[in-house]
Design a protein around this motif. Structure first.
Motif, PDB file in Angstrom:
ATOM      1  N   ASP A 104       0.820  -1.208   0.000  1.00 56.30           N
ATOM      2  CA  ASP A 104       0.000   0.000   0.000  1.00 56.30           C
ATOM      3  C   ASP A 104       0.858   1.264   0.000  1.00 56.30           C
ATOM      4  OD1 ASP A 104      -2.581   1.214  -0.076  1.00 56.30           O
ATOM      5  OD2 ASP A 104      -2.428   1.687   2.058  1.00 56.30           O
ATOM      6  N   GLY A 105       2.065   1.166  -0.519  1.00 52.98           N
ATOM      7  CA  GLY A 105       2.938   2.322  -0.633  1.00 52.98           C
ATOM      8  C   GLY A 105       3.437   2.888   0.675  1.00 52.98           C
ATOM      9  N   ARG A 106       3.197   2.177   1.789  1.00 51.67           N
ATOM     10  CA  ARG A 106       3.580   2.745   3.091  1.00 51.67           C
ATOM     11  C   ARG A 106       4.164   1.748   4.070  1.00 51.67           C
ATOM     12  NH1 ARG A 106      -1.920   2.970   6.349  1.00 51.67           N
ATOM     13  NH2 ARG A 106      -3.282   1.775   4.958  1.00 51.67           N
ATOM     14  N   PHE A 107       3.788   0.473   3.971  1.00 51.57           N
ATOM     15  CA  PHE A 107       4.318  -0.525   4.889  1.00 51.57           C
ATOM     16  C   PHE A 107       5.478  -1.273   4.216  1.00 51.57           C
ATOM     17  CE2 PHE A 107      -0.297  -0.399   6.112  1.00 51.57           C
ATOM     18  CZ  PHE A 107      -0.108   0.328   7.274  1.00 51.57           C
ATOM     19  N   VAL A 108       6.629  -1.269   4.866  1.00 47.36           N
ATOM     20  CA  VAL A 108       7.842  -1.865   4.299  1.00 47.36           C
ATOM     21  C   VAL A 108       8.268  -3.051   5.157  1.00 47.36           C
ATOM     22  CG1 VAL A 108      10.228  -1.439   3.588  1.00 47.36           C
ATOM     23  CG2 VAL A 108       8.561   0.430   3.519  1.00 47.36           C
ATOM     24  N   THR A 109       8.398  -4.216   4.528  1.00 47.72           N
ATOM     25  CA  THR A 109       8.852  -5.392   5.249  1.00 47.72           C
ATOM     26  C   THR A 109       9.858  -6.156   4.401  1.00 47.72           C
ATOM     27  OG1 THR A 109       8.161  -7.343   6.526  1.00 47.72           O
ATOM     28  CG2 THR A 109       7.018  -6.957   4.431  1.00 47.72           C
ATOM     29  N   SER A 110      10.600  -7.050   5.032  1.00 45.76           N
ATOM     30  CA  SER A 110      11.609  -7.822   4.315  1.00 45.76           C
ATOM     31  C   SER A 110      12.086  -8.960   5.201  1.00 45.76           C
ATOM     32  CB  SER A 110      12.814  -6.942   3.952  1.00 45.76           C
ATOM     33  OG  SER A 110      13.512  -6.561   5.126  1.00 45.76           O
ATOM     34  N   PRO A 111      12.642 -10.018   4.603  1.00 42.93           N
ATOM     35  CA  PRO A 111      13.244 -11.068   5.423  1.00 42.93           C
ATOM     36  C   PRO A 111      14.342 -10.535   6.328  1.00 42.93           C
ATOM     37  CG  PRO A 111      12.896 -11.849   3.187  1.00 42.93           C
ATOM     38  CD  PRO A 111      12.602 -10.373   3.173  1.00 42.93           C
ATOM     39  N   ALA A 112      15.065  -9.514   5.877  1.00 42.87           N
ATOM     40  CA  ALA A 112      16.124  -8.939   6.708  1.00 42.87           C
ATOM     41  C   ALA A 112      15.567  -8.392   8.020  1.00 42.87           C
ATOM     42  CB  ALA A 112      16.839  -7.825   5.935  1.00 42.87           C
ATOM     43  N   GLN A 113      14.381  -7.783   7.973  1.00 46.16           N
ATOM     44  CA  GLN A 113      13.772  -7.232   9.181  1.00 46.16           C
ATOM     45  C   GLN A 113      13.262  -8.323  10.113  1.00 46.16           C
ATOM     46  OE1 GLN A 113      11.116  -3.792   8.778  1.00 46.16           O
ATOM     47  NE2 GLN A 113      11.723  -3.624   6.631  1.00 46.16           N
ATOM     48  N   LEU A 114      12.981  -9.494   9.568  1.00 51.09           N
ATOM     49  CA  LEU A 114      12.381 -10.573  10.355  1.00 51.09           C
ATOM     50  C   LEU A 114      13.359 -11.685  10.710  1.00 51.09           C
ATOM     51  CD1 LEU A 114       9.126 -10.361   8.395  1.00 51.09           C
ATOM     52  CD2 LEU A 114       9.153 -10.495  10.883  1.00 51.09           C
ATOM     53  N   SER A 115      14.601 -11.529  10.302  1.00 49.03           N
ATOM     54  CA  SER A 115      15.613 -12.537  10.606  1.00 49.03           C
ATOM     55  C   SER A 115      15.933 -12.562  12.107  1.00 49.03           C
ATOM     56  CB  SER A 115      16.886 -12.249   9.809  1.00 49.03           C
ATOM     57  OG  SER A 115      17.877 -13.220  10.091  1.00 49.03           O
ATOM     58  N   ARG A 116      16.001 -13.744  12.670  1.00 51.45           N
ATOM     59  CA  ARG A 116      16.312 -13.911  14.084  1.00 51.45           C
ATOM     60  C   ARG A 116      17.423 -14.952  14.249  1.00 51.45           C
ATOM     61  NH1 ARG A 116      13.623 -10.163  13.558  1.00 51.45           N
ATOM     62  NH2 ARG A 116      11.674  -9.561  14.595  1.00 51.45           N
ATOM     63  N   PRO A 117      18.240 -14.844  15.295  1.00 49.96           N
ATOM     64  CA  PRO A 117      19.319 -15.825  15.524  1.00 49.96           C
ATOM     65  C   PRO A 117      18.772 -17.248  15.584  1.00 49.96           C
ATOM     66  CG  PRO A 117      19.574 -13.933  16.984  1.00 49.96           C
ATOM     67  CD  PRO A 117      18.232 -13.777  16.325  1.00 49.96           C
ATOM     68  N   GLY A 118      19.448 -18.161  14.904  1.00 51.31           N
ATOM     69  CA  GLY A 118      19.056 -19.562  14.930  1.00 51.31           C
ATOM     70  C   GLY A 118      17.903 -19.911  14.015  1.00 51.31           C
ATOM     71  N   GLN A 119      17.390 -18.937  13.292  1.00 49.94           N
ATOM     72  CA  GLN A 119      16.248 -19.160  12.404  1.00 49.94           C
ATOM     73  C   GLN A 119      16.742 -19.466  10.993  1.00 49.94           C
ATOM     74  OE1 GLN A 119      12.418 -16.768  12.883  1.00 49.94           O
ATOM     75  NE2 GLN A 119      13.316 -15.754  11.121  1.00 49.94           N
ATOM     76  N   SER A 120      16.149 -20.466  10.352  1.00 50.15           N
ATOM     77  CA  SER A 120      16.540 -20.796   8.987  1.00 50.15           C
ATOM     78  C   SER A 120      15.988 -19.749   8.024  1.00 50.15           C
ATOM     79  CB  SER A 120      16.005 -22.174   8.592  1.00 50.15           C
ATOM     80  OG  SER A 120      14.591 -22.140   8.455  1.00 50.15           O
ATOM     81  N   GLU A 121      16.552 -19.721   6.820  1.00 51.06           N
ATOM     82  CA  GLU A 121      16.072 -18.768   5.832  1.00 51.06           C
ATOM     83  C   GLU A 121      14.618 -19.044   5.487  1.00 51.06           C
ATOM     84  OE1 GLU A 121      17.315 -16.538   1.703  1.00 51.06           O
ATOM     85  OE2 GLU A 121      18.417 -18.329   2.288  1.00 51.06           O
ATOM     86  N   ARG A 122      14.250 -20.309   5.393  1.00 48.60           N
ATOM     87  CA  ARG A 122      12.863 -20.655   5.074  1.00 48.60           C
ATOM     88  C   ARG A 122      11.917 -20.142   6.166  1.00 48.60           C
ATOM     89  NH1 ARG A 122      10.210 -24.089   1.378  1.00 48.60           N
ATOM     90  NH2 ARG A 122       7.989 -23.980   1.842  1.00 48.60           N
ATOM     91  N   GLN A 123      12.301 -20.273   7.425  1.00 45.22           N
ATOM     92  CA  GLN A 123      11.467 -19.776   8.517  1.00 45.22           C
ATOM     93  C   GLN A 123      11.315 -18.255   8.445  1.00 45.22           C
ATOM     94  OE1 GLN A 123      13.833 -21.549  11.682  1.00 45.22           O
ATOM     95  NE2 GLN A 123      12.168 -22.980  12.190  1.00 45.22           N
ATOM     96  N   THR A 124      12.410 -17.580   8.079  1.00 50.80           N
ATOM     97  CA  THR A 124      12.373 -16.129   7.947  1.00 50.80           C
ATOM     98  C   THR A 124      11.456 -15.716   6.804  1.00 50.80           C
ATOM     99  OG1 THR A 124      14.635 -15.956   8.790  1.00 50.80           O
ATOM    100  CG2 THR A 124      13.776 -14.057   7.592  1.00 50.80           C
ATOM    101  N   GLN A 125      11.532 -16.441   5.690  1.00 50.44           N
ATOM    102  CA  GLN A 125      10.665 -16.152   4.552  1.00 50.44           C
ATOM    103  C   GLN A 125       9.196 -16.338   4.926  1.00 50.44           C
ATOM    104  OE1 GLN A 125      12.266 -18.988   1.849  1.00 50.44           O
ATOM    105  NE2 GLN A 125      13.873 -17.634   1.083  1.00 50.44           N
ATOM    106  N   GLU A 126       8.900 -17.419   5.608  1.00 50.18           N
ATOM    107  CA  GLU A 126       7.516 -17.688   5.998  1.00 50.18           C
ATOM    108  C   GLU A 126       7.008 -16.626   6.970  1.00 50.18           C
ATOM    109  OE1 GLU A 126       7.829 -21.683   7.397  1.00 50.18           O
ATOM    110  OE2 GLU A 126       7.574 -22.563   5.393  1.00 50.18           O
ATOM    111  N   ALA A 127       7.885 -16.146   7.857  1.00 48.17           N
ATOM    112  CA  ALA A 127       7.504 -15.079   8.771  1.00 48.17           C
ATOM    113  C   ALA A 127       7.202 -13.797   7.993  1.00 48.17           C
ATOM    114  CB  ALA A 127       8.629 -14.833   9.787  1.00 48.17           C
ATOM    115  N   THR A 128       7.978 -13.545   6.952  1.00 43.73           N
ATOM    116  CA  THR A 128       7.753 -12.370   6.111  1.00 43.73           C
ATOM    117  C   THR A 128       6.391 -12.443   5.432  1.00 43.73           C
ATOM    118  OG1 THR A 128      10.133 -12.220   5.691  1.00 43.73           O
ATOM    119  CG2 THR A 128       8.685 -10.997   4.211  1.00 43.73           C
ATOM    120  N   LEU A 129       6.053 -13.608   4.906  1.00 43.17           N
ATOM    121  CA  LEU A 129       4.768 -13.770   4.235  1.00 43.17           C
ATOM    122  C   LEU A 129       3.597 -13.608   5.208  1.00 43.17           C
ATOM    123  CD1 LEU A 129       5.630 -16.756   1.874  1.00 43.17           C
ATOM    124  CD2 LEU A 129       5.498 -14.337   1.287  1.00 43.17           C
ATOM    125  N   ARG A 130       3.800 -14.028   6.450  1.00 39.88           N
ATOM    126  CA  ARG A 130       2.733 -13.846   7.458  1.00 39.88           C
ATOM    127  C   ARG A 130       2.522 -12.362   7.745  1.00 39.88           C
ATOM    128  NH1 ARG A 130       5.097 -18.545   9.743  1.00 39.88           N
ATOM    129  NH2 ARG A 130       6.335 -17.325  11.207  1.00 39.88           N
TER     130      ARG A 130
END
Length: 223
Positions: A177-203
């Motif tokens: 909507d031109g205003r909310f910015v998200t990314s896997p980089a913002q949702l990356s957490r220690p010990g989390q796999s890339e797939r888990q980070t991607q799924e968190a981004t989609l949520r």
């Protein structure tokens, strides 16, 4: 997750967003631009993925993103903007806009990703990109005509301004909507796999689309 940093001045670090007009919401996995950057998509929620074909994280996210877009159906208007990593004449950014203008992206999108990340073809020159596209059924003459067109040049400049306005400095980054910015980089957490980070981004993206639709819903009629 390693951020892909850009050297060009137009890419402003997300760490400066609070100072430049963006606000990071604590623990939500998204930030909010003070000045929205959106297109007219009617009743649909605009979703823009800023990506690069050379980005391994974009390649890993791509099939999940494809399924997510399909699941959203008519609720969203989805498009991509290719970051010009090497500057205004970046071969892949130029090729992306050209193919988009030709309506041929779906025909070669997966092949470009595969060439870079599976076949290890760097595609860092215009002629190398053209060779791949022709091998995958793109008409050379029509491509070159569009490649050099005023319309494509204008769109490249427009994308550059859009990237700067949205303060994009890493890939993949998604703006809703031109205003909310998200990314896997913002949702990356220690010990989390890339797939888990991607799924968190989609949520988070699910939640943001639902939020926008709720905001737009007409208020219930008073009795």
């Amino acid at each position: 997750m390693r951020l892909l940093r850009f050297l060009r001045p137009l890419f402003v670090s997300l760490t400066l967003m609070a100072a430049t007009g963006g606000a990071m919401a604590a623990d939500t996995g998204f930030s909010t631009l003070a000045t929205p950057v959106r297109s007219d998509t009617g009743k649909k929620v605009e979703v823009v993925e800023y990506f690069m074909y050379t980005c391994p994280h974009c390649y890993a996210l791509d099939p999940l993103m494809h399924d997510w877009v399909k699941k959203q159906g008519d609720k969203i208007a989805f498009r991509r903007v290719h970051l010009a990593f090497s500057g205004p004449k970046d071969p892949l950014a130029h090729a992306y806009v050209t193919l988009e203008s030709m309506g041929q992206l779906d025909k070669v999108h997966d092949s470009i990703f595969r060439a870079i990340h599976v076949e290890r073809n760097r595609l860092n020159r215009d002629d190398a990109v053209l060779d791949l596209l022709v091998k995958n059924g793109i008409d050379k003459a029509k491509y070159l005509e569009m490649f050099n067109s005023f319309g494509v040049q204008t769109k490249l400049k427009r994308n550059e301004a859009l990237i700067a306005a949205a303060k994009i400095d890493s890939a993949p980054t998604i703006v809703i909507d031109g205003r909310f910015v998200t990314s896997p980089a913002q949702l990356s957490r220690p010990g989390q796999s890339e797939r888990q980070t991607q799924e968190a981004t989609l949520r988070v993206m699910d939640e943001l689309v639902a939020r926008v639709l709720k905001e737009r819903a007409p208020a219930p009629a008073k009795k």
